[in-house]
Design an enzyme around this catalytic site. Structure first.
Site, mmCIF file in Angstrom:
data_model
loop_
_atom_site.group_PDB
_atom_site.id
_atom_site.type_symbol
_atom_site.label_atom_id
_atom_site.label_comp_id
_atom_site.label_asym_id
_atom_site.label_seq_id
_atom_site.Cartn_x
_atom_site.Cartn_y
_atom_site.Cartn_z
ATOM 1 N N GLU A 127 -8.340 -11.429 41.528
ATOM 2 C CA GLU A 127 -8.071 -10.251 42.366
ATOM 3 C C GLU A 127 -8.400 -9.000 41.561
ATOM 4 O O GLU A 127 -8.551 -9.074 40.333
ATOM 5 C CB GLU A 127 -6.599 -10.243 42.792
ATOM 6 C CG GLU A 127 -6.247 -11.442 43.638
ATOM 7 C CD GLU A 127 -4.825 -11.388 44.190
ATOM 8 O OE1 GLU A 127 -4.114 -10.389 43.931
ATOM 9 O OE2 GLU A 127 -4.452 -12.340 44.892
ATOM 10 N N SER A 132 -7.823 -12.448 34.028
ATOM 11 C CA SER A 132 -7.328 -13.425 33.044
ATOM 12 C C SER A 132 -5.879 -13.784 33.341
ATOM 13 O O SER A 132 -5.464 -14.933 33.198
ATOM 14 C CB SER A 132 -7.429 -12.844 31.636
ATOM 15 O OG SER A 132 -8.760 -12.512 31.341
ATOM 16 N N ILE A 157 -16.107 -13.537 44.021
ATOM 17 C CA ILE A 157 -16.098 -14.927 44.490
ATOM 18 C C ILE A 157 -17.519 -15.494 44.584
ATOM 19 O O ILE A 157 -18.328 -15.065 45.420
ATOM 20 C CB ILE A 157 -15.361 -15.050 45.842
ATOM 21 C CG1 ILE A 157 -13.959 -14.422 45.726
ATOM 22 C CG2 ILE A 157 -15.286 -16.511 46.297
ATOM 23 C CD1 ILE A 157 -13.112 -14.929 44.549
ATOM 24 N N THR A 158 -17.797 -16.464 43.705
ATOM 25 C CA THR A 158 -19.090 -17.146 43.715
ATOM 26 C C THR A 158 -19.232 -17.890 45.040
ATOM 27 O O THR A 158 -18.285 -18.539 45.494
ATOM 28 C CB THR A 158 -19.164 -18.146 42.540
ATOM 29 O OG1 THR A 158 -19.008 -17.420 41.316
ATOM 30 C CG2 THR A 158 -20.496 -18.890 42.524
ATOM 31 N N ASP A 240 -9.957 -26.336 34.605
ATOM 32 C CA ASP A 240 -10.251 -27.260 33.489
ATOM 33 C C ASP A 240 -11.564 -28.001 33.743
ATOM 34 O O ASP A 240 -12.429 -28.076 32.876
ATOM 35 C CB ASP A 240 -9.132 -28.312 33.336
ATOM 36 C CG ASP A 240 -7.910 -27.746 32.626
ATOM 37 O OD1 ASP A 240 -8.020 -26.669 32.009
ATOM 38 O OD2 ASP A 240 -6.845 -28.389 32.706
ATOM 39 N N GLY A 242 -13.779 -27.204 36.063
ATOM 40 C CA GLY A 242 -14.832 -26.211 36.288
ATOM 41 C C GLY A 242 -15.508 -25.819 34.986
ATOM 42 O O GLY A 242 -16.715 -25.589 34.932
ATOM 43 N N GLN A 336 -36.399 -12.712 21.001
ATOM 44 C CA GLN A 336 -36.961 -12.304 19.705
ATOM 45 C C GLN A 336 -38.251 -13.079 19.396
ATOM 46 O O GLN A 336 -39.236 -12.502 18.933
ATOM 47 C CB GLN A 336 -35.912 -12.526 18.601
ATOM 48 C CG GLN A 336 -36.234 -11.875 17.277
ATOM 49 C CD GLN A 336 -36.187 -10.351 17.364
ATOM 50 O OE1 GLN A 336 -35.627 -9.782 18.285
ATOM 51 N NE2 GLN A 336 -36.833 -9.697 16.415
ATOM 52 N N GLY A 340 -42.326 -8.487 22.094
ATOM 53 C CA GLY A 340 -42.334 -7.529 23.215
ATOM 54 C C GLY A 340 -42.444 -8.211 24.567
ATOM 55 O O GLY A 340 -41.856 -7.757 25.558
ATOM 56 N N GLU A 363 -14.627 -18.350 34.736
ATOM 57 C CA GLU A 363 -13.772 -19.541 34.573
ATOM 58 C C GLU A 363 -12.980 -19.456 33.261
ATOM 59 O O GLU A 363 -12.804 -20.443 32.542
ATOM 60 C CB GLU A 363 -14.598 -20.814 34.707
ATOM 61 C CG GLU A 363 -15.273 -20.824 36.075
ATOM 62 C CD GLU A 363 -15.580 -22.154 36.656
ATOM 63 O OE1 GLU A 363 -14.989 -23.150 36.225
ATOM 64 O OE2 GLU A 363 -16.419 -22.190 37.571
HETATM 65 C C1 LIG Z 1 -20.401 -13.403 38.481
HETATM 66 C C2 LIG Z 1 -18.948 -13.767 38.542
HETATM 67 C C3 LIG Z 1 -18.549 -14.858 39.285
HETATM 68 C C4 LIG Z 1 -17.186 -15.177 39.379
HETATM 69 N N1 LIG Z 1 -16.782 -16.217 40.192
HETATM 70 C C5 LIG Z 1 -15.461 -16.362 40.460
HETATM 71 C C6 LIG Z 1 -15.030 -17.267 41.484
HETATM 72 O O1 LIG Z 1 -15.823 -17.980 42.099
HETATM 73 N N2 LIG Z 1 -13.710 -17.321 41.772
HETATM 74 C C7 LIG Z 1 -12.791 -16.566 41.107
HETATM 75 O O2 LIG Z 1 -11.607 -16.676 41.440
HETATM 76 N N3 LIG Z 1 -13.166 -15.716 40.122
HETATM 77 C C8 LIG Z 1 -14.479 -15.585 39.794
HETATM 78 N N4 LIG Z 1 -14.889 -14.698 38.827
HETATM 79 C C9 LIG Z 1 -13.884 -13.941 38.098
HETATM 80 C C10 LIG Z 1 -13.810 -14.294 36.622
HETATM 81 O O3 LIG Z 1 -13.240 -15.559 36.439
HETATM 82 C C11 LIG Z 1 -13.045 -13.164 35.914
HETATM 83 O O4 LIG Z 1 -13.909 -12.043 35.888
HETATM 84 C C12 LIG Z 1 -12.613 -13.540 34.514
HETATM 85 O O5 LIG Z 1 -11.624 -14.545 34.554
HETATM 86 C C13 LIG Z 1 -12.058 -12.345 33.742
HETATM 87 O O6 LIG Z 1 -11.167 -11.581 34.496
HETATM 88 P P1 LIG Z 1 -11.393 -9.986 34.573
HETATM 89 O O7 LIG Z 1 -12.799 -9.760 34.947
HETATM 90 O O8 LIG Z 1 -10.343 -9.394 35.441
HETATM 91 O O9 LIG Z 1 -11.212 -9.475 33.081
HETATM 92 P P2 LIG Z 1 -9.821 -9.128 32.352
HETATM 93 O O10 LIG Z 1 -8.850 -10.240 32.557
HETATM 94 O O11 LIG Z 1 -9.417 -7.760 32.729
HETATM 95 O O12 LIG Z 1 -10.278 -9.130 30.834
HETATM 96 C C14 LIG Z 1 -10.969 -8.038 30.225
HETATM 97 C C15 LIG Z 1 -11.143 -8.367 28.746
HETATM 98 O O13 LIG Z 1 -9.849 -8.504 28.121
HETATM 99 C C16 LIG Z 1 -9.760 -9.763 27.483
HETATM 100 N N5 LIG Z 1 -8.398 -10.286 27.576
HETATM 101 C C17 LIG Z 1 -7.595 -10.335 28.674
HETATM 102 N N6 LIG Z 1 -6.409 -10.927 28.367
HETATM 103 C C18 LIG Z 1 -6.494 -11.288 27.066
HETATM 104 C C19 LIG Z 1 -5.611 -11.945 26.164
HETATM 105 N N7 LIG Z 1 -4.409 -12.378 26.548
HETATM 106 N N8 LIG Z 1 -6.017 -12.134 24.892
HETATM 107 C C20 LIG Z 1 -7.234 -11.712 24.473
HETATM 108 N N9 LIG Z 1 -8.129 -11.086 25.294
HETATM 109 C C21 LIG Z 1 -7.754 -10.886 26.561
HETATM 110 C C22 LIG Z 1 -10.741 -10.661 28.234
HETATM 111 O O14 LIG Z 1 -11.127 -11.777 27.465
HETATM 112 C C23 LIG Z 1 -11.879 -9.683 28.508
HETATM 113 O O15 LIG Z 1 -12.703 -9.603 27.383
HETATM 114 C C24 LIG Z 1 -16.229 -14.409 38.664
HETATM 115 C C25 LIG Z 1 -16.658 -13.318 37.892
HETATM 116 C C26 LIG Z 1 -17.989 -12.985 37.848
HETATM 117 C C27 LIG Z 1 -18.401 -11.761 37.050
#
Ligand SMILES: Cc1cc2nc3c(=O)[nH]c(=O)nc-3n(C[C@H](O)[C@H](O)[C@H](O)COP(=O)(O)OP(=O)(O)OC[C@H]3O[C@@H](n4cnc5c(N)ncnc54)[C@H](O)[C@@H]3O)c2cc1C
Length: 379
Positions: A127, A132, A157-158, A240, A242, A336, A340, A363
């Site tokens: 959402e 995360s 959402i993929t 897991d 996935g 690399q 170019g 994931e």
């Molecule tokens: C192209 C694409 C396809 C996707 N497909 C799906 C899908 O099909 N279904 C779905 O539900 N989601 C999907 N996602 C969502 C994806 O799983 C999330 O973007 C991802 O889990 C990270 O969440 P966030 O983007 O909110 O980043 P955040 O959770 O905000 O994280 C931002 C940064 O902070 C770091 N961070 C956060 N918490 C911690 C912690 N406790 N310790 C250390 N570092 C931390 C993260 O590692 C990251 O570097 C997709 C995303 C993309 C871009």
């Protein structure tokens, strides 16, 4: 210990490689440029049985296993990581939870058409304010007679917009934290369901990524997946498996980049000899090949554990961590090697580099994989 693939696995690899080479690769760059998903190509994957590799024939699958599925994702991603993730989300994120937690009716109604490739699946967990930290989700589900009424939205959402079936997680009991989340099977035509913004992305551009919106979306109670309050567990267990698919995608991207680099390094001449004659180049190729093989072994091990119903959460996190980092490193090196020309769209390595980045993010980011692994190795 036997590191040899079975005849069935070798056969599936050959079949997918032929399909990928002849039908996916020729249009991969164009579809990337146009951000265009090709439904006919997906339909053909269905006809070949690729959309239901690990599911039994009684549910429309081909009755193979998770290793065969990973091999298929790897081979598709070797030429087009978008095709790889469309299949991966469809199989691991939508098919798996229905196969594992669904009732017999749900399997016949939803898993069968997905396995046969007649319907596409997607998974809605993330959402705007909970990525995360998936447990902080806000999408709510309120009981109303024989339905639940969902309100909220999911992002990134993929297969959003192209999917017919969405596995969605919503809060049914805000007091109970993780145990107050429930999984639902939502059909695209349910009242109150709509598809929102389509993301414009750095990579995997021919795999659609969209917002999905629930505005008093009415979901019949029979579409609860698993039990009420079991949603968070289903969401985490689904990821897991996935991760094995994403690790396979990363291995495929890296292998595609290595193959292209080897061919180019043998062909391109500078200082009167092919650039591969310089150890500065050939050692790079050696390091790329070594990291790819290590990633592949971790990935196949995790898939084998899953197939054999052994614990695999730690191993799938390790495979995804290692393979994602390998894909990123290898594709940067591939650009690399091409010099170019690698920076242009005349060759596929710039696309591989853009595609590789997502394997370190979705994931569960690499940091979240480390969290999973460290918890398991220190407990
Ligand atoms: C192209 C694409 C396809 C996707 N497909 C799906 C899908 O099909 N279904 C779905 O539900 N989601 C999907 N996602 C969502 C994806 O799983 C999330 O973007 C991802 O889990 C990270 O969440 P966030 O983007 O909110 O980043 P955040 O959770 O905000 O994280 C931002 C940064 O902070 C770091 N961070 C956060 N918490 C911690 C912690 N406790 N310790 C250390 N570092 C931390 C993260 O590692 C990251 O570097 C997709 C995303 C993309 C871009």
């Amino acid at each position: 210990m036997n590191f040899q693939l079975s005849e069935e696995h070798v056969m599936i690899r050959k079949m997918v490689r032929d399909f990928a080479t002849n039908e996916v690769a020729p249009t991969a760059a164009e579809r990337d440029e146009e951000e265009r998903f090709d439904r006919e190509m997906f339909d053909h994957m269905g006809e070949l049985g690729l959309t239901g590799i690990p599911w039994p024939e009684e549910y429309g699958g081909i009755g193979s296993d998770y290793l065969a599925y990973c091999i298929a994702v790897e081979e598709l991603s070797r030429v087009d990581a978008s095709a790889g993730v469309v299949l991966s989300a469809h199989t691991s994120l939508a098919g798996w939870p229905v196969y594992t937690f669904g009732t017999e009716e749900q399997k016949q109604k939803y898993l069968r058409p997905m396995a046969e490739g007649k319907k596409i699946g997607a998974y809605g967990l993330t959402e705007p304010a909970s990525g995360s930290d998936a447990g902080a989700m806000k999408t709510s589900a309120r009981e109303d007679g024989d339905h639940y009424v969902l309100n909220g939205s999911k992002v990134f959402i993929t297969n959003g917009g192209i999917a017919d079936i969405y596995i969605v997680f919503a809060v049914t009991d805000p007091e109970s934290k993780h145990k107050g989340t429930t999984a639902f099977i939502v059909e695209k035509d349910f009242e109150g369901f709509s598809v929102g913004k389509k993301e414009k992305k750095l990579g995997i551009r021919s795999s659609p990524t969209t917002e999905i919106i629930f505005d008093n979306c009415r979901v019949p109670k029979e579409n609860i997946l698993g039990e009420l309050g079991q949603g968070f567990k289903i969401a985490m267990q689904t990821l897991d498996g996935g991760r094995n698919g994403i690790a396979a995608q990363a291995v495929g991207i890296a292998q595609g980049a290595l193959d292209a680099s080897v061919a180019y390094a043998k062909d391109r001449e500078q200082f009167g000899k092919p650039i591969v004659a310089n150890q500065g180049v050939s050692f790079k190729l050696a390091d790329m090949a070594t990291s790819i093989e290590a990633s592949r072994l971790l990935t196949y091990q995790a898939a084998w554990l899953e197939t054999n119903k052994l614990p695999y959460s730690k191993e799938s996190a390790m495979a995804k961590l290692m393979a994602g980092d390998t894909a990123m490193k290898v594709t940067v090196e591939a650009v690399q090697v091409f010099g170019g020309y690698g920076y242009t769209k005349d060759y596929p390595v710039e696309r591989f580099m853009r595609d590789a980045k997502i394997t370190q993010i979705y994931e569960g980011t690499q940091e979240i994989q480390r969290l999973v692994i460290s918890r398991m190795v220190t407990k």
